[in-house]
Design a protein around this motif. Structure first.
Motif, short mmCIF file in Angstrom:
data_model
loop_
_atom_site.label_atom_id
_atom_site.label_comp_id
_atom_site.label_asym_id
_atom_site.label_seq_id
_atom_site.Cartn_x
_atom_site.Cartn_y
_atom_site.Cartn_z
N SER A 1 38.26 4.94 47.53
CA SER A 1 39.38 5.40 46.72
C SER A 1 40.66 4.73 47.20
O SER A 1 40.76 4.29 48.35
CB SER A 1 39.53 6.92 46.80
N PHE A 2 41.61 4.64 46.32
CA PHE A 2 42.88 4.01 46.62
C PHE A 2 43.98 5.04 46.47
O PHE A 2 43.96 5.85 45.55
CB PHE A 2 43.14 2.84 45.66
N PRO A 3 44.97 5.01 47.36
CA PRO A 3 46.08 5.96 47.21
C PRO A 3 46.90 5.61 45.98
O PRO A 3 47.08 4.44 45.65
CB PRO A 3 46.88 5.76 48.49
N SER A 4 47.36 6.61 45.28
CA SER A 4 48.23 6.38 44.13
C SER A 4 49.31 7.44 44.12
O SER A 4 49.10 8.57 44.56
CB SER A 4 47.44 6.41 42.82
N GLU A 5 50.47 7.05 43.65
CA GLU A 5 51.60 7.96 43.56
C GLU A 5 52.32 7.78 42.24
O GLU A 5 52.38 6.68 41.70
CB GLU A 5 52.61 7.70 44.69
N LEU A 6 52.86 8.86 41.75
CA LEU A 6 53.72 8.85 40.58
C LEU A 6 54.93 9.67 40.97
O LEU A 6 54.82 10.88 41.18
CB LEU A 6 53.00 9.45 39.37
N ASN A 7 56.06 9.00 41.14
CA ASN A 7 57.28 9.66 41.60
C ASN A 7 57.05 10.41 42.91
O ASN A 7 57.52 11.53 43.11
CB ASN A 7 57.85 10.60 40.53
N GLY A 8 56.29 9.80 43.81
CA GLY A 8 56.09 10.35 45.14
C GLY A 8 55.00 11.39 45.28
O GLY A 8 54.80 11.93 46.36
N PHE B 1 52.55 -1.02 34.00
CA PHE B 1 51.80 -0.45 35.11
C PHE B 1 51.83 -1.48 36.23
O PHE B 1 51.62 -2.66 36.01
CB PHE B 1 50.35 -0.17 34.71
N THR B 2 52.12 -1.03 37.43
CA THR B 2 52.20 -1.93 38.56
C THR B 2 51.29 -1.46 39.68
O THR B 2 51.28 -0.28 40.01
CB THR B 2 53.65 -2.00 39.10
#
Length: 62
Positions: free
Chosen positions: A2-9, A27-28
């Motif tokens: 799994s990869f870490p992901s964040e949306l507005n922290g 999307f970046t």
């Protein structure tokens, strides 16, 4: 794997991801190593150009 992901922290849920990835948006994804992103200047240039083309407005790169 799994990869870490964040949306507005914060970790996004399915609804938030659907809102971000649906419709017209950018999307970046990038790797950060030692506090740096390789090719960030090139990426930001492309992102600003695409924003101008798609939305007719400038992207605040700060």
């Amino acid at each position: 794997m799994s990869f870490p992901s964040e949306l507005n922290g914060a970790e996004p849920g399915a609804v938030q991801l659907a809102r971000v990835l649906g419709g017209y948006s950018h999307f970046t994804a990038m790797q950060v190593r030692d506090g740096r992103v390789r090719g960030l200047d090139l990426h930001l240039t492309r992102l600003a150009s695409s924003t101008r083309l798609l939305f007719g407005s400038e992207l605040d790169l700060d």
